[in-house]
Design a protein around this motif. Structure first.
Motif, PDB file in Angstrom:
ATOM      1  N   MET A  11     -56.991  42.339 -53.391  1.00  0.00           N
ATOM      2  CA  MET A  11     -57.248  43.801 -53.466  1.00  0.00           C
ATOM      3  C   MET A  11     -57.683  44.230 -55.024  1.00  0.00           C
ATOM      4  O   MET A  11     -58.628  44.806 -54.999  1.00  0.00           O
ATOM      5  CB  MET A  11     -56.035  44.508 -53.225  1.00  0.00           C
ATOM      6  N   LEU A  12     -56.970  43.822 -55.895  1.00  0.00           N
ATOM      7  CA  LEU A  12     -57.270  44.122 -57.349  1.00  0.00           C
ATOM      8  C   LEU A  12     -58.344  43.309 -57.687  1.00  0.00           C
ATOM      9  O   LEU A  12     -59.498  43.473 -58.428  1.00  0.00           O
ATOM     10  CB  LEU A  12     -56.146  43.955 -58.335  1.00  0.00           C
ATOM     11  N   THR A  61     -47.795  38.067 -53.790  1.00  0.00           N
ATOM     12  CA  THR A  61     -47.385  39.376 -53.779  1.00  0.00           C
ATOM     13  C   THR A  61     -46.796  40.121 -52.517  1.00  0.00           C
ATOM     14  O   THR A  61     -46.362  41.182 -52.523  1.00  0.00           O
ATOM     15  CB  THR A  61     -48.870  40.193 -53.842  1.00  0.00           C
ATOM     16  N   TYR A 124     -39.424  38.573 -56.527  1.00  0.00           N
ATOM     17  CA  TYR A 124     -40.935  38.816 -57.032  1.00  0.00           C
ATOM     18  C   TYR A 124     -40.828  39.122 -58.733  1.00  0.00           C
ATOM     19  O   TYR A 124     -41.529  38.788 -59.224  1.00  0.00           O
ATOM     20  CB  TYR A 124     -41.423  39.836 -55.854  1.00  0.00           C
ATOM     21  N   LYS A 128     -42.136  37.223 -61.710  1.00  0.00           N
ATOM     22  CA  LYS A 128     -43.475  38.050 -62.426  1.00  0.00           C
ATOM     23  C   LYS A 128     -42.975  37.998 -64.063  1.00  0.00           C
ATOM     24  O   LYS A 128     -43.954  37.524 -64.907  1.00  0.00           O
ATOM     25  CB  LYS A 128     -43.828  39.451 -62.077  1.00  0.00           C
TER      26      LYS A 128
HETATM   27  N1  LIG Z   1     -50.000  44.995 -55.032  1.00  0.00           N
HETATM   28  C1  LIG Z   1     -49.166  45.839 -55.794  1.00  0.00           C
HETATM   29  O1  LIG Z   1     -48.838  46.945 -55.344  1.00  0.00           O
HETATM   30  C2  LIG Z   1     -49.111  45.468 -57.274  1.00  0.00           C
HETATM   31  C3  LIG Z   1     -48.147  46.173 -57.959  1.00  0.00           C
HETATM   32  C4  LIG Z   1     -47.832  45.752 -59.499  1.00  0.00           C
HETATM   33  C5  LIG Z   1     -48.768  44.491 -59.714  1.00  0.00           C
HETATM   34  N2  LIG Z   1     -49.226  44.071 -58.903  1.00  0.00           N
HETATM   35  C6  LIG Z   1     -49.983  42.815 -59.433  1.00  0.00           C
HETATM   36  O2  LIG Z   1     -51.200  42.895 -59.463  1.00  0.00           O
HETATM   37  C7  LIG Z   1     -52.060  41.756 -59.295  1.00  0.00           C
HETATM   38  C8  LIG Z   1     -52.918  41.666 -58.045  1.00  0.00           C
HETATM   39  O3  LIG Z   1     -52.238  41.923 -57.038  1.00  0.00           O
HETATM   40  P1  LIG Z   1     -53.103  42.355 -55.745  1.00  0.00           P
HETATM   41  O4  LIG Z   1     -51.999  43.111 -54.853  1.00  0.00           O
HETATM   42  O5  LIG Z   1     -54.339  42.665 -55.721  1.00  0.00           O
HETATM   43  O6  LIG Z   1     -53.183  40.803 -55.019  1.00  0.00           O
HETATM   44  P2  LIG Z   1     -53.646  40.150 -53.504  1.00  0.00           P
HETATM   45  O7  LIG Z   1     -54.261  41.432 -52.828  1.00  0.00           O
HETATM   46  O8  LIG Z   1     -52.234  39.723 -53.013  1.00  0.00           O
HETATM   47  O9  LIG Z   1     -54.506  38.902 -54.069  1.00  0.00           O
HETATM   48  C9  LIG Z   1     -53.848  38.026 -54.836  1.00  0.00           C
HETATM   49  C10 LIG Z   1     -55.086  36.731 -54.625  1.00  0.00           C
HETATM   50  O10 LIG Z   1     -54.306  35.671 -55.012  1.00  0.00           O
HETATM   51  C11 LIG Z   1     -54.529  34.499 -54.414  1.00  0.00           C
HETATM   52  N3  LIG Z   1     -53.826  33.500 -54.505  1.00  0.00           N
HETATM   53  C12 LIG Z   1     -52.525  33.369 -53.974  1.00  0.00           C
HETATM   54  N4  LIG Z   1     -52.069  32.242 -54.432  1.00  0.00           N
HETATM   55  C13 LIG Z   1     -53.000  31.524 -55.117  1.00  0.00           C
HETATM   56  C14 LIG Z   1     -53.083  29.997 -55.704  1.00  0.00           C
HETATM   57  N5  LIG Z   1     -52.154  29.375 -55.726  1.00  0.00           N
HETATM   58  N6  LIG Z   1     -54.468  29.733 -56.225  1.00  0.00           N
HETATM   59  C15 LIG Z   1     -55.199  30.602 -56.430  1.00  0.00           C
HETATM   60  N7  LIG Z   1     -55.208  31.880 -55.755  1.00  0.00           N
HETATM   61  C16 LIG Z   1     -54.046  32.306 -54.949  1.00  0.00           C
HETATM   62  C17 LIG Z   1     -54.494  35.185 -52.917  1.00  0.00           C
HETATM   63  O11 LIG Z   1     -55.109  34.494 -51.702  1.00  0.00           O
HETATM   64  P3  LIG Z   1     -54.531  34.363 -50.416  1.00  0.00           P
HETATM   65  O12 LIG Z   1     -54.712  35.894 -50.006  1.00  0.00           O
HETATM   66  O13 LIG Z   1     -55.206  33.415 -49.565  1.00  0.00           O
HETATM   67  O14 LIG Z   1     -52.881  33.891 -50.711  1.00  0.00           O
HETATM   68  C18 LIG Z   1     -55.156  36.461 -53.032  1.00  0.00           C
HETATM   69  O15 LIG Z   1     -56.668  36.241 -53.062  1.00  0.00           O
HETATM   70  C19 LIG Z   1     -50.986  40.515 -59.273  1.00  0.00           C
HETATM   71  O16 LIG Z   1     -50.744  39.832 -60.438  1.00  0.00           O
HETATM   72  C20 LIG Z   1     -49.822  41.486 -58.805  1.00  0.00           C
HETATM   73  O17 LIG Z   1     -48.500  40.877 -59.148  1.00  0.00           O
HETATM   74  C21 LIG Z   1     -49.419  44.246 -57.651  1.00  0.00           C
END
Ligand SMILES: NC(=O)c1ccc[n+]([C@@H]2O[C@H](COP(=O)([O-])OP(=O)(O)OC[C@H]3O[C@@H](n4cnc5c(N)ncnc54)[C@H](OP(=O)(O)O)[C@@H]3O)[C@@H](O)[C@H]2O)c1
Length: 287
Positions: A11-12, A61, A124, A128
């Motif tokens: 997503m990000l 996530t 989680y 982190k």
């Molecule tokens: N979402 C929120 O509300 C939120 C809030 C606070 C902080 N954050 C942080 O912001 C960042 C981005 O979050 P997001 O929500 O955009 O995450 P996301 O949509 O879940 O995207 C994460 C990506 O990482 C990939 N991934 C997972 N395991 C992997 C591995 N072993 N090797 C390589 N790639 C891998 C995933 O692939 P698959 O989908 O195939 O697993 C996915 O494409 C993260 O650090 C998260 O902790 C998010």
């Protein structure tokens, strides 16, 4: 600059790629190109690509899922950060990494500052925080951005959940005892580039401005979608019986970001309005 963007399909990650591509050479990778939990894969990719910046938007996530998949969650959110930091060590590569408001326990009533004590209350958040600690121990050459309550055009988010539920019911219940800052991934991507441009290092809190409860956010989503005839009742977190605990108050103070960049983030209400209008094609050119 040459940027290696990990998790570029997330997503990000997808908005970071779109943001960076205007001015930088971006090599985007996701789980099918590299498994960041494997140290040797991180070493090989960094050695071959020779980026100036590695941006890590990859993560595990699923907050509730982490409670049962603890090992996998720590592998991606903690050990992988160690792998990335070790692969970049001694090569003059800046690491941009993302963490979460869930490193805090949420018992405070004032916006958390970067230096406040972390005390995660779910797996989680603990994973982190462990990732943060690896990064901080292994290098000084990092920008660590804690953010919160993300939504974007791609991937699962609270916004999509509410809009989907609104298609099948005219009665919703949403928790009203968790307070945070909804944040649009496009705004976060722009803020990330700003921090890179300013050549700063360290921890920064970045979200859209202001705060609300999930219930208030849901009301705003339905209003924007002209679905405000749907009844939406406030409930308490413990009525949901979810696997992971959530902090009650996880607003992040952004004084450090504002001082470093001279900019403020737009209020969450405007950010959501922009996002929704863009999503539904109601504007041709939202910022
Ligand atoms: N979402 C929120 O509300 C939120 C809030 C606070 C902080 N954050 C942080 O912001 C960042 C981005 O979050 P997001 O929500 O955009 O995450 P996301 O949509 O879940 O995207 C994460 C990506 O990482 C990939 N991934 C997972 N395991 C992997 C591995 N072993 N090797 C390589 N790639 C891998 C995933 O692939 P698959 O989908 O195939 O697993 C996915 O494409 C993260 O650090 C998260 O902790 C998010």
């Amino acid at each position: 600059m040459k940027i290696l963007l990990l998790g570029h399909k997330g997503m990000l990650g997808s908005d970071l790629g779109a943001q960076f591509r205007y001015r930088h050479e971006v090599i985007g990778m996701d789980v099918e190109d590299i498994d960041i939990t494997r140290s040797e894969e991180c070493q090989k990719v960094v050695r071959e690509i020779k980026p100036q910046i590695v941006v890590n938007a990859a993560a595990y996530t699923n907050v509730d899922g982490c409670e049962t998949a603890r090992e996998e969650c720590f592998a991606v959110n903690a050990e992988a950060v160690k792998n990335i930091a070790e692969a970049c060590r001694g090569k003059n590569i800046t690491i941009v990494h993302f963490s979460t408001d869930y490193v805090f326990d949420g018992t405070g009533g004032l916006p958390y500052r970067e230096e406040d004590v972390c005390n995660p209350i779910n797996v989680y958040g603990a994973s982190k925080l462990a990732g943060e600690n690896y990064l901080r121990t292994l290098t000084d050459n990092y920008i660590l951005i804690r953010t919160a309550w993300l939504y974007g055009a791609k991937g699962k988010s609270f916004v999509q959940t509410i809009l989907n539920k609104a298609k099948t019911t005219n009665k919703l219940t949403v928790v009203n005892d968790q307070t945070g800052s909804p944040t649009c991934t496009r705004d976060l991507a722009a803020a990330t580039e700003l921090l890179i441009d300013k050549n700063v290092r360290g921890i920064f809190h970045v979200t859209n401005r202001g705060n609300c409860t999930w219930h208030e956010f849901a009301k705003r989503i339905l209003k924007e979608a002209h679905l405000d005839t749907i009844e939406i009742s406030p409930i308490k977190t413990n009525q949901l019986q979810r696997a992971a605990l959530r902090p009650a108050y996880s607003v992040l103070g952004m004084q450090k970001f504002m001082t470093a960049t001279g900019k403020t983030m737009q209020p969450w209400q405007l950010a959501f309005q922009d996002y929704y209008q863009h999503l539904t094609g109601r504007t041709c050119c939202s910022a």
